[in-house]
Scaffold this active site. Structure first.
Site, PDB file in Angstrom:
ATOM      1  N   HIS A  86       2.732 -28.619 -17.523  1.00 27.12           N
ATOM      2  CA  HIS A  86       3.251 -29.793 -16.822  1.00 27.12           C
ATOM      3  C   HIS A  86       4.755 -29.957 -16.987  1.00 27.12           C
ATOM      4  O   HIS A  86       5.348 -30.828 -16.345  1.00 27.12           O
ATOM      5  CB  HIS A  86       2.555 -31.061 -17.334  1.00 27.12           C
ATOM      6  CG  HIS A  86       3.008 -31.473 -18.701  1.00 27.12           C
ATOM      7  ND1 HIS A  86       2.713 -30.732 -19.828  1.00 27.12           N
ATOM      8  CD2 HIS A  86       3.756 -32.531 -19.127  1.00 27.12           C
ATOM      9  CE1 HIS A  86       3.242 -31.321 -20.885  1.00 27.12           C
ATOM     10  NE2 HIS A  86       3.883 -32.411 -20.493  1.00 27.12           N
ATOM     11  N   CYS A 127       0.873  -1.174   0.000  1.00 29.60           N
ATOM     12  CA  CYS A 127       0.000   0.000   0.000  1.00 29.60           C
ATOM     13  C   CYS A 127       0.905   1.216   0.000  1.00 29.60           C
ATOM     14  O   CYS A 127       1.987   1.196  -0.571  1.00 29.60           O
ATOM     15  CB  CYS A 127      -0.968  -0.028   1.180  1.00 29.60           C
ATOM     16  SG  CYS A 127      -0.165  -0.049   2.794  1.00 29.60           S
TER      17      CYS A 127
END
Length: 655
Positions: free
Chosen positions: A561, A426
């Site tokens: 994969h 933030c």
């Protein structure tokens, strides 16, 4: 809901930060040429057009800024979705499109559709929030193989366009009644004298987030209902003390009240955030005073502290009422800032305009006291009041490497790639998600000199850095997805070095934590018979998959994969996750690297959902194959042991 609104407020800071300079450009340009708006002076024209680049596209900026800021990982594709989301109603709900749909001339289309333009903040906010929601929901979606090109992030703009098309269809029917109702309401209150002026001022501010304040402005400022307050004032027509009553009360607010409110917001900010808050408030207050452009200031607290904005609207109504009650009048062409106030002094129909300065001084005190009370009484999260430690920002090391050095130290203390799962920030804090906060070395983080840290729960921790947190977060993100070397819980940046000539020997790390087996025991003949090359496999205990060697990512298979690597010495490595897992279309896999990226040995490549593999009936062998044996001189791996990702299990030497 409170957290959601605060995220909105933080996300809006990016487009809002561009507004003060745009306001100044337009204000100075108008000051140079107040009558021709650039038509009589090329410099004025250039400045006005430069400023309008931002202010005339405010809705568009909000759409992109919100979409990016509200997305879960701040990816650029969310901003693209925000752009698509905004352009959809801009096209479908425009006057020209509505004329086409209804088969009438454009001139006969309801005037309400003229308010659907790039300035419409309501449409911009709506588009940005929809785009962010679609990104957060669909950015990981996996489509069937035939449609796999449109999977993931590519699906987001498509879905967003579909949703905004439906919303646009609804707006075609909803927008005109709402707009027309406000016009009728404006015509009603126009006969209420000073009370009507006060009500107009209140609703003018209250409706700004929706963009519908233009409906009221059309009633009072122009000739829609015969009032034409702006036109008559500058033509010096009408009744002295009456003409200009729907403009005059804005001057005390914009020149004095809002800047005083900005001072209150600054003084209510936390000590460690005052510098940052001061820079925003000073620029926004100056724009409000000098040019009358209030968006930079109003949008800074409109959403994060909406009750304060309602108070601001009420105070604007009071200022309008008082100015109209005593018949103090002035007018504006651009907005109620100092430039227009100064120019309006020479208009004969202006009545006691200097009294607006006295009213402004009173409103400054009222705004300051009221803002201070409301912010503190209700603990509103205005800029600079987000939760923090209350300590000053530490002095970081100087030089280009100060942020990377701090990021490196914090990242290592967090546990590196094996523990960190998400990095965000933030205004002053790193907001971090980890697997286990118990693995974080808090003392090492505190030793870096940061003001403090806060453990939220078992998976969330915040490190307070200060106003330069963005740069530290950027460097830490690079560490999380760039060349790193992991050993005994520490992570260091891998330095790029020139490729040495001749044979090179590299250590080989376990690709996962688990039992190391020879490749001949893998339950797939292609691998076990070494058709693709020599290697090894690990029967994993957990789903985190790490690079066995340092190198460059050459390929990430579409089904996720398998990942291909190549070392600096030219050895090609295939990391194959599971057996026959290509059939799963990427479902159990989350990949953290991309093609062309440099990785260090021990850097996390992917995560595998082992439970999903088991449920699919697939073996979970994590296979490492060296696919160009002609480049390999020697290769050895100690099998039969329980390998750890941070321990060496063998070596490979190039020819």
């Amino acid at each position: 809901m409170k957290a959601y609104m605060q995220r909105m407020g933080r996300s809006l800071m990016l487009p809002v930060a561009t507004l003060p300079v745009a306001a100044l450009f337009m204000g100075i340009g108008y000051w140079i040429d107040p009558s021709g708006w650039g038509g009589n002076n090329i410099l004025a024209a250039f400045l006005i057009k430069a400023g309008s680049t931002i202010l005339d596209n405010l809705g568009l900026l909000f759409a992109v800024g919100l979409a990016l800021g509200m997305s879960k990982d701040k990816d650029g594709s969310s901003a693209l979705a925000g752009l698509v989301a905004f352009l959809t109603p801009m096209t479908l709900v425009s006057s020209a499109s509505v004329a086409l749909f209804t088969k009438v001339d454009v001139e006969q289309v309801n005037i309400a559709f003229g308010a659907i333009n790039n300035k419409n903040v309501f449409i911009g906010i709506l588009a940005g929030l929809v785009a962010a929601a679609m990104y957060n929901r669909f950015s990981k979606v996996k489509l069937p193989m035939a449609l796999s090109f449109f999977s993931g992030k590519r699906a987001v703009p498509i879905v967003t366009a579909g949703v905004m098309t439906l919303i646009s269809a609804l707006l075609i029917f909803i927008w005109p009644p709402v707009y027309n109702t406000l016009v009728s309401f404006g015509e009603l209150i126009s006969g209420m004298g000073a009370v009507g002026a006060g009500l107009y001022g209140f609703f003018n501010r209250l409706l700004i987030p929706t963009g519908l304040h233009h409906a009221l402005n059309n009633v009072f400022w122009f000739n829609l209902a015969g009032i034409d307050d702006i036109g008559k004032f500058w033509a010096s027509e009408g009744t002295k003390g009456i003409t200009g009553m729907y403009q005059a009360g804005f001057f005390p607010v914009m020149m004095f009240g809002l800047p005083a409110g900005a001072l209150a917001i600054y003084q209510c900010a936390r000590p460690e955030k005052k510098k940052q808050t001061a820079s925003l408030m000073l620029a926004a207050a100056f724009a409000s005073f000098f040019t009358g452009v209030t968006e930079p200031l109003e949008f800074s607290f409109m959403f994060v502290a909406w009750p304060l904005y309602v108070v601001h609207a009420a105070l604007t109504g009071i200022s309008m009422f008082v100015a109209a009650l005593f018949h103090w009048t002035a007018g504006f062409n651009f907005s109620a800032g100092f430039i227009d106030f100064f120019l309006s002094l020479r208009v004969p129909i202006a009545n006691k305009p200097y009294m607006l300065i006295l009213l402004g001084l009173v409103m400054a005190v009222v705004y300051y006291v009221t803002f201070m009370f409301v912010i503190k009484k209700f603990n509103l999260m205005t800029p600079g009041r987000e939760e923090g430690t209350g300590e000053e920002t530490p002095d970081l090391a100087t030089g280009n490497d100060k942020f990377s050095a701090l990021a490196d130290s914090i990242y290592a203390a967090l546990g590196g790639a094996s523990n960190v799962t998400s990095i965000d920030n933030c205004t002053t804090r790193l907001r971090l998600q980890v697997k286990d906060t118990k693995q974080v070395d808090q003392s090492k983080i505190k030793a870096t000199g940061v003001p403090g840290l806060k453990v939220i729960d078992d998976q969330n921790i915040q490190v307070i850095v200060g106003t330069e947190v963005q740069f530290v977060a950027d460097e830490m993100s690079k560490l999380h997805g760039s060349p790193v070397s992991q050993s005994a819980g520490t992570v260091v940046v891998t330095e790029e070095i020139s490729k040495p000539e001749g044979p090179q020997t590299q250590d080989v790390y376990a690709v996962a934590t688990g039992k190391v087996i020879p490749i001949t025991e893998v339950g797939d003949e292609v691998f076990s018979q070494k058709m693709m090359g020599d290697g090894f496999a690990v029967i994993p205990e957990s789903g985190e998959i790490f690079a066995p060697v340092a190198g460059k990512v050459t390929s990430v298979f579409p089904t996720k994969h398998a990942i291909g690597l190549v070392t600096d010495s030219g050895i090609e490595v295939l990391v194959h996750m599971g057996i026959d897992t290509v059939q799963l279309n990427g479902e159990p896999f989350t990949v953290f690297v991309k093609e062309g990226q440099q990785v260090g040995r021990g850097q996390m490549l992917a995560k595998v959902n082992l439970a999903s593999l088991k449920a699919s009936g697939k073996e979970a062998d994590m296979i490492v194959v060296f696919t160009n044996p002609d480049k390999i001189d020697t290769f050895s791996v100690t099998t039969g042991q329980d390998g750890e990702v941070n321990e060496i299990i063998g070596t490979v030497t190039s020819k």
